[in-house]
Design a protein around this motif. Structure first.
Motif, PDB file in Angstrom:
ATOM      1  N   MET A 132     -12.665  21.087   8.319  1.00  0.00           N
ATOM      2  CA  MET A 132     -11.605  21.446   7.362  1.00  0.00           C
ATOM      3  C   MET A 132     -10.221  21.125   7.942  1.00  0.00           C
ATOM      4  SD  MET A 132     -11.148  24.968   5.212  1.00  0.00           S
ATOM      5  CE  MET A 132     -11.183  26.132   6.557  1.00  0.00           C
ATOM      6  N   THR A 133      -9.984  21.524   9.224  1.00  0.00           N
ATOM      7  CA  THR A 133      -8.681  21.261   9.844  1.00  0.00           C
ATOM      8  C   THR A 133      -8.917  20.949  11.317  1.00  0.00           C
ATOM      9  OG1 THR A 133      -8.366  23.490  10.638  1.00  0.00           O
ATOM     10  CG2 THR A 133      -7.599  23.039   8.399  1.00  0.00           C
ATOM     11  N   GLY A 134      -7.852  20.645  12.036  1.00  0.00           N
ATOM     12  CA  GLY A 134      -8.002  20.389  13.468  1.00  0.00           C
ATOM     13  C   GLY A 134      -7.862  21.647  14.307  1.00  0.00           C
ATOM     14  N   TYR A 135      -7.720  22.814  13.694  1.00  0.00           N
ATOM     15  CA  TYR A 135      -7.522  24.043  14.470  1.00  0.00           C
ATOM     16  C   TYR A 135      -8.788  24.401  15.240  1.00  0.00           C
ATOM     17  CZ  TYR A 135      -3.448  24.574  11.501  1.00  0.00           C
ATOM     18  OH  TYR A 135      -2.269  24.365  10.853  1.00  0.00           O
ATOM     19  N   ARG A 136      -8.632  24.818  16.496  1.00  0.00           N
ATOM     20  CA  ARG A 136      -9.782  25.185  17.321  1.00  0.00           C
ATOM     21  C   ARG A 136      -9.645  26.613  17.839  1.00  0.00           C
ATOM     22  NH1 ARG A 136     -13.933  22.958  15.934  1.00  0.00           N
ATOM     23  NH2 ARG A 136     -14.885  23.918  17.754  1.00  0.00           N
ATOM     24  N   LEU A 137     -10.790  27.279  17.936  1.00  0.00           N
ATOM     25  CA  LEU A 137     -10.824  28.663  18.437  1.00  0.00           C
ATOM     26  C   LEU A 137     -11.945  28.834  19.458  1.00  0.00           C
ATOM     27  CD1 LEU A 137     -10.244  30.529  15.046  1.00  0.00           C
ATOM     28  CD2 LEU A 137      -8.711  30.601  17.020  1.00  0.00           C
ATOM     29  N   ASP A 138     -12.246  27.761  20.174  1.00  0.00           N
ATOM     30  CA  ASP A 138     -13.329  27.829  21.158  1.00  0.00           C
ATOM     31  C   ASP A 138     -13.033  28.919  22.192  1.00  0.00           C
ATOM     32  OD1 ASP A 138     -14.771  25.297  20.254  1.00  0.00           O
ATOM     33  OD2 ASP A 138     -12.716  24.603  20.580  1.00  0.00           O
ATOM     34  N   GLY A 139     -14.062  29.704  22.512  1.00  0.00           N
ATOM     35  CA  GLY A 139     -13.907  30.758  23.516  1.00  0.00           C
ATOM     36  C   GLY A 139     -13.303  32.042  22.970  1.00  0.00           C
ATOM     37  N   LYS A 140     -12.930  32.051  21.698  1.00  0.00           N
ATOM     38  CA  LYS A 140     -12.339  33.261  21.099  1.00  0.00           C
ATOM     39  C   LYS A 140     -13.410  34.020  20.302  1.00  0.00           C
ATOM     40  CE  LYS A 140      -7.912  31.851  21.783  1.00  0.00           C
ATOM     41  NZ  LYS A 140      -7.044  32.479  22.753  1.00  0.00           N
ATOM     42  N   THR A 141     -13.164  35.315  20.147  1.00  0.00           N
ATOM     43  CA  THR A 141     -14.037  36.146  19.308  1.00  0.00           C
ATOM     44  C   THR A 141     -13.234  36.735  18.152  1.00  0.00           C
ATOM     45  OG1 THR A 141     -15.354  36.775  21.225  1.00  0.00           O
ATOM     46  CG2 THR A 141     -15.568  38.159  19.275  1.00  0.00           C
ATOM     47  N   ALA A 142     -13.817  36.670  16.959  1.00  0.00           N
ATOM     48  CA  ALA A 142     -13.161  37.233  15.773  1.00  0.00           C
ATOM     49  C   ALA A 142     -14.079  38.254  15.115  1.00  0.00           C
ATOM     50  CB  ALA A 142     -12.844  36.112  14.776  1.00  0.00           C
ATOM     51  N   ILE A 143     -13.492  39.364  14.685  1.00  0.00           N
ATOM     52  CA  ILE A 143     -14.225  40.328  13.850  1.00  0.00           C
ATOM     53  C   ILE A 143     -13.725  40.146  12.425  1.00  0.00           C
ATOM     54  CG2 ILE A 143     -14.599  42.778  13.332  1.00  0.00           C
ATOM     55  CD1 ILE A 143     -14.190  43.410  16.283  1.00  0.00           C
ATOM     56  N   VAL A 144     -14.648  39.947  11.495  1.00  0.00           N
ATOM     57  CA  VAL A 144     -14.273  39.833  10.078  1.00  0.00           C
ATOM     58  C   VAL A 144     -14.954  40.969   9.331  1.00  0.00           C
ATOM     59  CG1 VAL A 144     -14.214  38.378   8.024  1.00  0.00           C
ATOM     60  CG2 VAL A 144     -14.172  37.307  10.301  1.00  0.00           C
ATOM     61  N   THR A 145     -14.171  41.895   8.794  1.00  0.00           N
ATOM     62  CA  THR A 145     -14.791  42.991   8.036  1.00  0.00           C
ATOM     63  C   THR A 145     -15.078  42.514   6.609  1.00  0.00           C
ATOM     64  OG1 THR A 145     -12.726  44.008   7.255  1.00  0.00           O
ATOM     65  CG2 THR A 145     -13.524  44.684   9.434  1.00  0.00           C
ATOM     66  N   GLY A 146     -16.148  43.038   6.045  1.00  0.00           N
ATOM     67  CA  GLY A 146     -16.534  42.627   4.688  1.00  0.00           C
ATOM     68  C   GLY A 146     -16.815  41.138   4.618  1.00  0.00           C
ATOM     69  N   ALA A 147     -17.650  40.667   5.555  1.00  0.00           N
ATOM     70  CA  ALA A 147     -17.892  39.215   5.661  1.00  0.00           C
ATOM     71  C   ALA A 147     -19.156  38.780   4.934  1.00  0.00           C
ATOM     72  CB  ALA A 147     -17.954  38.808   7.125  1.00  0.00           C
ATOM     73  N   SER A 148     -19.778  39.684   4.169  1.00  0.00           N
ATOM     74  CA  SER A 148     -21.043  39.320   3.528  1.00  0.00           C
ATOM     75  C   SER A 148     -20.859  38.424   2.315  1.00  0.00           C
ATOM     76  CB  SER A 148     -21.822  40.586   3.146  1.00  0.00           C
ATOM     77  OG  SER A 148     -21.039  41.419   2.317  1.00  0.00           O
ATOM     78  N   ARG A 149     -19.674  38.402   1.743  1.00  0.00           N
ATOM     79  CA  ARG A 149     -19.445  37.533   0.582  1.00  0.00           C
ATOM     80  C   ARG A 149     -17.942  37.331   0.386  1.00  0.00           C
ATOM     81  NH1 ARG A 149     -21.082  42.452  -1.622  1.00  0.00           N
ATOM     82  NH2 ARG A 149     -19.306  43.536  -2.541  1.00  0.00           N
TER      83      ARG A 149
END
Ligand code: NAP
Length: 250
Positions: free
Chosen positions: A1-18
């Protein structure tokens, strides 16, 4: 989608089921982040999100936690640390509506919306803040508000109060955490095509469409693009509310 990278990072996404949370989890995982896929009830849908992440070689873990329950949020953060050793990004996305005109609004409809959308944002942020500060490597907190939190909407006094509260919370926290290089921003989506808006009656949808400059509703991926930008770039942006609304007049 884009050139942005997040290698090595951790993200919490709440309400990620849909919906928006699902699109955000996929976008962050595609950029290389390990993602905590949180849900409250929709285990099957959440499993599908994890399966999709694993299909493209991404990393994720499912965590059931009701964001209205502070202890459950603490457990979710511990689970993220156990799996991925660090946390860099929190997306406070879990949200509900219980629409009603105020004269008919039950106290329970008020409370559930405040508990989930506003207190849920506090609970997850509070649970994540100590590990984030301890890491001393900055961080990103992205809160999903709404255009309704900026402008109000008839039949949504509870939702407007909660989402307006999320904006005020965002601005306060940006000041508090700026010196630690943790940015805190809010996104205010307009009408996005998800399960939340699918239930709106057709006349309401048509009336809303007539007020959107781009002449269409948004897609969850169009909100996820902005979430990814704030998570991976946006190094000098904090305390802001970014509308992703197709040019809506409320
Ligand atoms: P959605 O499709 O209904 O998805 C909501 C998500 O939140 C689901 O994954 C749901 O999981 C989760 N959730 C609900 N209550 C929860 C709780 N107590 N604990 C943990 N997870 C919970 O909604 P959406 O349209 O993607 O909305 C996502 C966010 O964007 C919300 O904050 C919403 O207010 C905001 N927003 C949406 C629009 C729009 O037009 N769609 C516009 C502006 C803002 P479970 O089923 O497992 O509970």
């Amino acid at each position: 989608m884009t050139g942005y990278r997040l290698d090595g990072k951790t993200a919490i996404v709440t309400g990620a089921s849909r919906g928006i949370g699902r699109a955000a989890a996929l976008a962050l995982a595609r950029a290389g982040a390990a993602v905590v896929i949180n849900y409250a009830r929709s285990e099957e849908e959440a499993r599908e999100v994890l399966a999709e992440i694993e299909r493209f070689g991404g990393r994720g873990v499912l965590v059931q936690a009701d964001v209205t329950d502070y202890k459950a949020c603490e457990k979710m953060v511990q689970c993220a640390l156990d799996h991925f050793k660090r946390i860099d990004i929190l997306i406070n996305n879990a949200g509900i509506t219980r629409d009603n005109l105020l004269a008919r609004m039950k106290p329970q409809e008020w409370q559930e919306v405040l508990d989930t959308n506003l207190s849920g944002t506090f609970n997850c942020t509070r649970a994540v803040i100590k590990p984030l500060l301890k890491q001393k490597s900055g961080g990103r907190i992205i809160n999903i508000s709404s255009v309704v939190g900026l402008h109000g909407n008839s039949g949504q006094a509870n939702y407007a109060a909660a989402k307006g509260g999320v904006i005020a919370f965002t601005r306060a926290l940006a000041r508090e955490l700026g010196s630690r290089n943790i940015t805190v921003n809010a996104i205010a989506p307009g009408v996005i095509e998800t399960a939340m808006t699918a239930v709106l009656p057709q006349p309401v949808k048509e009336q809303m469409l007539s007020r959107i400059s781009l002449g269409r509703f948004g897609k969850p991926e169009e909100v996820a693009e902005v979430i990814l930008f704030l998570a991976a770039a946006g190094t000098y942006i904090t305390g802001q509310v970014i509308a992703v609304d197709g040019g809506i007049t409320m």
